[in-house]
Design a protein around this motif. Structure first.
Motif, PDB file in Angstrom:
ATOM      1  N   LEU A 199     -59.992  71.788  81.325  1.00 17.74           N
ATOM      2  CA  LEU A 199     -59.216  71.609  82.624  1.00 17.74           C
ATOM      3  C   LEU A 199     -59.894  70.797  83.580  1.00 17.74           C
ATOM      4  O   LEU A 199     -61.112  70.423  83.598  1.00 17.74           O
ATOM      5  CB  LEU A 199     -58.836  73.204  83.248  1.00 17.74           C
ATOM      6  CG  LEU A 199     -58.013  74.088  82.242  1.00 17.74           C
ATOM      7  CD1 LEU A 199     -57.911  75.538  83.149  1.00 17.74           C
ATOM      8  CD2 LEU A 199     -56.906  73.418  81.762  1.00 17.74           C
ATOM      9  N   VAL A 200     -59.183  70.565  84.736  1.00 18.40           N
ATOM     10  CA  VAL A 200     -59.482  69.581  85.709  1.00 18.40           C
ATOM     11  C   VAL A 200     -59.792  70.521  86.990  1.00 18.40           C
ATOM     12  O   VAL A 200     -59.282  71.587  87.029  1.00 18.40           O
ATOM     13  CB  VAL A 200     -58.593  68.507  86.108  1.00 18.40           C
ATOM     14  CG1 VAL A 200     -58.476  67.469  84.786  1.00 18.40           C
ATOM     15  CG2 VAL A 200     -57.206  68.814  86.319  1.00 18.40           C
ATOM     16  N   TYR A 229     -56.948  76.341  91.371  1.00 20.45           N
ATOM     17  CA  TYR A 229     -55.663  77.394  91.429  1.00 20.45           C
ATOM     18  C   TYR A 229     -56.154  78.987  90.741  1.00 20.45           C
ATOM     19  O   TYR A 229     -55.852  79.790  91.422  1.00 20.45           O
ATOM     20  CB  TYR A 229     -54.486  76.763  90.434  1.00 20.45           C
ATOM     21  CG  TYR A 229     -53.381  77.646  90.358  1.00 20.45           C
ATOM     22  CD1 TYR A 229     -52.343  78.072  91.354  1.00 20.45           C
ATOM     23  CD2 TYR A 229     -53.125  78.582  89.288  1.00 20.45           C
ATOM     24  CE1 TYR A 229     -51.387  78.882  91.064  1.00 20.45           C
ATOM     25  CE2 TYR A 229     -52.325  79.662  89.283  1.00 20.45           C
ATOM     26  CZ  TYR A 229     -51.330  79.891  90.147  1.00 20.45           C
ATOM     27  OH  TYR A 229     -50.317  80.720  89.863  1.00 20.45           O
ATOM     28  N   ILE A 230     -56.809  78.699  89.502  1.00 12.93           N
ATOM     29  CA  ILE A 230     -57.070  80.014  88.911  1.00 12.93           C
ATOM     30  C   ILE A 230     -58.130  80.863  89.709  1.00 12.93           C
ATOM     31  O   ILE A 230     -57.868  81.940  89.892  1.00 12.93           O
ATOM     32  CB  ILE A 230     -57.502  79.657  87.450  1.00 12.93           C
ATOM     33  CG1 ILE A 230     -56.588  78.844  86.557  1.00 12.93           C
ATOM     34  CG2 ILE A 230     -58.089  80.875  86.956  1.00 12.93           C
ATOM     35  CD1 ILE A 230     -57.110  78.455  85.435  1.00 12.93           C
ATOM     36  N   LEU A 231     -59.127  79.901  90.262  1.00  9.19           N
ATOM     37  CA  LEU A 231     -59.967  80.990  90.865  1.00  9.19           C
ATOM     38  C   LEU A 231     -59.575  81.566  92.158  1.00  9.19           C
ATOM     39  O   LEU A 231     -59.827  82.656  92.830  1.00  9.19           O
ATOM     40  CB  LEU A 231     -61.249  80.048  91.542  1.00  9.19           C
ATOM     41  CG  LEU A 231     -62.183  79.441  90.312  1.00  9.19           C
ATOM     42  CD1 LEU A 231     -63.249  78.667  90.580  1.00  9.19           C
ATOM     43  CD2 LEU A 231     -62.818  80.562  89.584  1.00  9.19           C
ATOM     44  N   GLU A 232     -58.551  80.901  92.984  1.00  8.64           N
ATOM     45  CA  GLU A 232     -57.823  81.428  93.962  1.00  8.64           C
ATOM     46  C   GLU A 232     -56.814  82.353  93.661  1.00  8.64           C
ATOM     47  O   GLU A 232     -56.608  83.524  94.359  1.00  8.64           O
ATOM     48  CB  GLU A 232     -57.135  80.209  94.794  1.00  8.64           C
ATOM     49  CG  GLU A 232     -56.189  80.759  95.966  1.00  8.64           C
ATOM     50  CD  GLU A 232     -57.198  81.283  96.982  1.00  8.64           C
ATOM     51  OE1 GLU A 232     -56.681  82.014  97.824  1.00  8.64           O
ATOM     52  OE2 GLU A 232     -58.471  80.494  97.358  1.00  8.64           O
ATOM     53  N   ASP A 233     -55.991  82.260  92.319  1.00  8.76           N
ATOM     54  CA  ASP A 233     -55.025  83.268  92.259  1.00  8.76           C
ATOM     55  C   ASP A 233     -55.855  84.538  91.682  1.00  8.76           C
ATOM     56  O   ASP A 233     -55.042  85.477  92.038  1.00  8.76           O
ATOM     57  CB  ASP A 233     -54.337  82.583  90.950  1.00  8.76           C
ATOM     58  CG  ASP A 233     -53.269  83.520  90.496  1.00  8.76           C
ATOM     59  OD1 ASP A 233     -52.437  83.764  91.402  1.00  8.76           O
ATOM     60  OD2 ASP A 233     -53.133  84.118  89.366  1.00  8.76           O
ATOM     61  N   ALA A 234     -56.908  84.467  90.884  1.00  5.12           N
ATOM     62  CA  ALA A 234     -57.460  85.751  90.524  1.00  5.12           C
ATOM     63  C   ALA A 234     -58.419  86.303  91.543  1.00  5.12           C
ATOM     64  O   ALA A 234     -59.021  87.409  91.308  1.00  5.12           O
ATOM     65  CB  ALA A 234     -58.190  85.338  89.274  1.00  5.12           C
ATOM     66  N   GLY A 235     -58.647  85.609  92.704  1.00  3.94           N
ATOM     67  CA  GLY A 235     -59.488  86.020  93.623  1.00  3.94           C
ATOM     68  C   GLY A 235     -60.964  86.157  92.989  1.00  3.94           C
ATOM     69  O   GLY A 235     -61.547  87.428  93.333  1.00  3.94           O
ATOM     70  N   TYR A 251     -56.677  66.282  77.330  1.00  7.08           N
ATOM     71  CA  TYR A 251     -56.002  66.736  76.006  1.00  7.08           C
ATOM     72  C   TYR A 251     -54.424  66.666  76.589  1.00  7.08           C
ATOM     73  O   TYR A 251     -53.642  66.764  75.571  1.00  7.08           O
ATOM     74  CB  TYR A 251     -56.352  68.029  75.727  1.00  7.08           C
ATOM     75  CG  TYR A 251     -56.085  69.120  76.437  1.00  7.08           C
ATOM     76  CD1 TYR A 251     -54.705  69.967  76.318  1.00  7.08           C
ATOM     77  CD2 TYR A 251     -56.873  69.693  77.291  1.00  7.08           C
ATOM     78  CE1 TYR A 251     -54.785  71.023  76.836  1.00  7.08           C
ATOM     79  CE2 TYR A 251     -56.671  70.947  77.949  1.00  7.08           C
ATOM     80  CZ  TYR A 251     -55.688  71.541  77.871  1.00  7.08           C
ATOM     81  OH  TYR A 251     -55.371  72.733  78.738  1.00  7.08           O
ATOM     82  N   LYS A 252     -54.034  66.933  77.802  1.00  6.34           N
ATOM     83  CA  LYS A 252     -52.574  67.022  78.061  1.00  6.34           C
ATOM     84  C   LYS A 252     -51.712  65.631  78.227  1.00  6.34           C
ATOM     85  O   LYS A 252     -50.553  65.488  78.309  1.00  6.34           O
ATOM     86  CB  LYS A 252     -52.363  67.790  79.556  1.00  6.34           C
ATOM     87  CG  LYS A 252     -52.830  69.013  79.536  1.00  6.34           C
ATOM     88  CD  LYS A 252     -52.414  69.763  80.875  1.00  6.34           C
ATOM     89  CE  LYS A 252     -53.159  71.233  81.101  1.00  6.34           C
ATOM     90  NZ  LYS A 252     -52.835  71.608  82.175  1.00  6.34           N
TER      91      LYS A 252
END
Length: 536
Positions: free
Chosen positions: A90-91, A97-103, A496-497
């Motif tokens: 990922l970039v 986003y993930i680190l923020e979403d999961a806290g 890869y996307k």
């Protein structure tokens, strides 16, 4: 009697019975026994506890398949904290986003990938940053090896089998990535059935070609450890390196997406290379079926035994297997018809194919329905997404997870995936969102309208193709070219996307209400194929 099912039991068992036996062959050349593996996991747990990490806190791991990932995962879980593995392809925006979403409160990141976290460090709630080579990383990072080399101890908290212990993020194929919550119970029972169906034994030598971040490496961080087998770590997939590791470490078992099989077959055909050590090799592949020629090469030329399995991040992942030996004889051509199917449900797993009304389709191998599943290995819920959770378990039929895959069922009850309900492209084993690609291409000034679909690829099984209506209105003079649009997507998304094929058109086929008929585009692209998904 009843005993709680806890993922910490896997390493505990290995330390008790196999403490002085080899546990890990590291990419650094180091080798660790289960006693040493356990001591390093303890050290990481103590270090996290000293930095305030408690039961229920989320700790992320960003790492290729090295021993650090295994040690970090078990260190995290021994605290009752939530192991949150990240896709290293990922970039920075994805990680933010993930680190923020999961806290996420703390992260371990391999030195090759830490810069992507450093780039968003000030935007995320994470406070503890650990890496395996501080000299190779900019910013203020702590050394993993220094942290685990300690006499400090920690107190393992009381844990319940229904506590969430890992969150695996999906690829965001229908919007933002969703955190799949897995409990001690779901992880443990999945590992049990994987150990059985994949025939994992204590003398197995397992080669890590499958990403550990991918729903915990199909559960193998638990199953291989719990059985006391040996992990052979890697820093990526390299065909020559795979064959060499199999010979030098006497590897008996590995996993690989169909694209990895293609890579191995191609390398074998171009090099005079031995394919086994002293013992037999078996390999598991998942998702879209490999072509018959690939299965034949793997089994007849390599001398390996291939198992075709299937599942999703939300389902454990594994829920079916083609390893149904009463339906074929080893070495006979009849095996191909079986091994190309996704197969029968795992033990304790109810796999159905149902129509729009939730009724099971006939076993005629012709009628399409959606694959739904109920089993102890299926996720608990999506992290902080109750509406998405509700939809996933109630769309066609109550109480089953809906995969979005469309399949047929034969007279033996074996399923075969034929199409997808969702706008997902699976290229080389990676999920890609067509919606995300379309949103990105819309940002280009020369793109007026666009539809992205999976197109056949001999190398990757399928690959993203964009049908673009140019702003100029003239597909012959679009004001851009294929290379520019490919580069544009590569600059804004994980590589890869990126789209690999582009076709300029005057218009896109639509319904009376203006909805793009992607099915019509896919039919055209897959006209000479027997299904609408890739094999490779």
């Amino acid at each position: 009697m009843e005993k709680p099912l806890l993922v910490t039991d896997f390493l505990d068992r290995a330390r008790r019975y196999y403490g002085d036996r080899e546990a890990i062959v590291a990419t650094t050349g180091d080798r660790y026994t289960y006693d040493e593996f356990g001591a390093r996991a303890d050290g990481f747990a103590a270090a996290l506890a000293d930095r305030g990490i408690e039961k229920g806190d989320r700790v992320a791991v960003l790492d290729p398949n090295t021993h650090y990932h295994l040690e970090a995962a078990y260190g995290i879980m021994q605290l009752g904290a939530v192991h949150t593995p990240l896709n290293y392809r990922l970039v920075p925006d994805d990680f933010e986003y993930i680190l923020e979403d999961a806290g996420v409160d703390a992260i371990y990141a391999d030195y090759e990938h830490a810069e992507k976290i450093e780039a968003v460090r000030d935007e995320v709630p994470t406070e503890t940053f650990v890496t395996n080579d501080t000299d190779a990383v900019d910013g203020d990072w702590e050394s993993f090896d220094e942290l685990v080399d300690t006499d400090e101890t920690f107190e393992r908290p009381k844990m319940d089998e229904n506590d969430v212990i890992t969150i695996n993020y999906t690829s965001g194929t229908t919007g933002d990535p969703k955190g799949v919550c897995r409990t001690h119970r779901t992880e443990t029972l999945h590992a049990y059935i994987v150990s059985l169906h994949q025939e994992i034994r204590d003398d197995d030598v397992y080669l890590w070609t499958l990403p550990m971040f991918h729903v915990n490496g199909w559960g193998h961080i638990f199953a291989v450890t719990g059985m006391g087998a040996t992990h052979v770590c890697t820093r990526g997939v390299d065909a020559g390196g795979i064959f060499e590791a199999i010979r030098t470490e006497d590897v008996t078992y590995l996993c690989g997406a169909p694209t990895v099989l293609n890579m191995l077959v191609d390398y074998y055909e171009r090099h005079d290379v031995a394919t086994t050590g002293d013992r037999d090799v078996r390999i598991a592949t998942a998702g879209s079926a490999p072509p018959e020629a690939v299965i034949r090469a793997v089994e007849d030329d390599f001398g390996w035994y291939l198992k075709h399995v299937y599942g999703a991040t939300e389902t454990g992942p594994l829920i079916t297997t083609s390893d149904a030996r009463r339906f074929f004889e080893d070495g006979s051509d009849a095996r191909f018809a079986v091994k190309k199917r996704q197969g029968l449900g795992y033990l304790g797993t109810e796999v159905r194919v149902v129509d729009e009304d939730g009724t099971d389709v006939p076993e005629d191998d012709a009628t399409l329905g959606e694959v739904v599943v109920r089993g102890n290995q299926v996720m608990d819920r999506y992290w902080n997404k109750p509406e998405a959770t509700e939809e996933a378990f109630t769309d066609r039929i109550e109480g089953y997870y809906h995969t979005g895959d469309l399949a047929t069922v034969d007279e033996n009850g074996m399923i075969a995936i034929r199409d997808r309900k969702k706008d997902i492209i699976i290229s080389g084993g990676e999920n890609i969102s067509s919606i995300e690609l379309e949103d990105t291409l819309y940002e280009h000034d020369a793109v007026a309208d666009v539809a992205v679909i999976p197109a056949p690829s001999s190398e990757w099984g399928e690959t993203p193709k964009a049908f673009v209506v140019p702003t100029s209105g003239d597909p012959d003079e679009p004001g851009t070219d294929v290379d520019e649009l490919v580069s544009f997507t590569r600059a804004h998304l994980a590589t890869y996307k990126a789209v690999s094929k582009v076709e300029f058109v005057e218009s896109l086929p639509t319904t009376a209400t203006g909805k793009v008929q992607k099915y019509e585009l896919r039919q055209r692209e897959w006209d000479e194929e027997d299904r609408m998904i890739g094999e490779g």
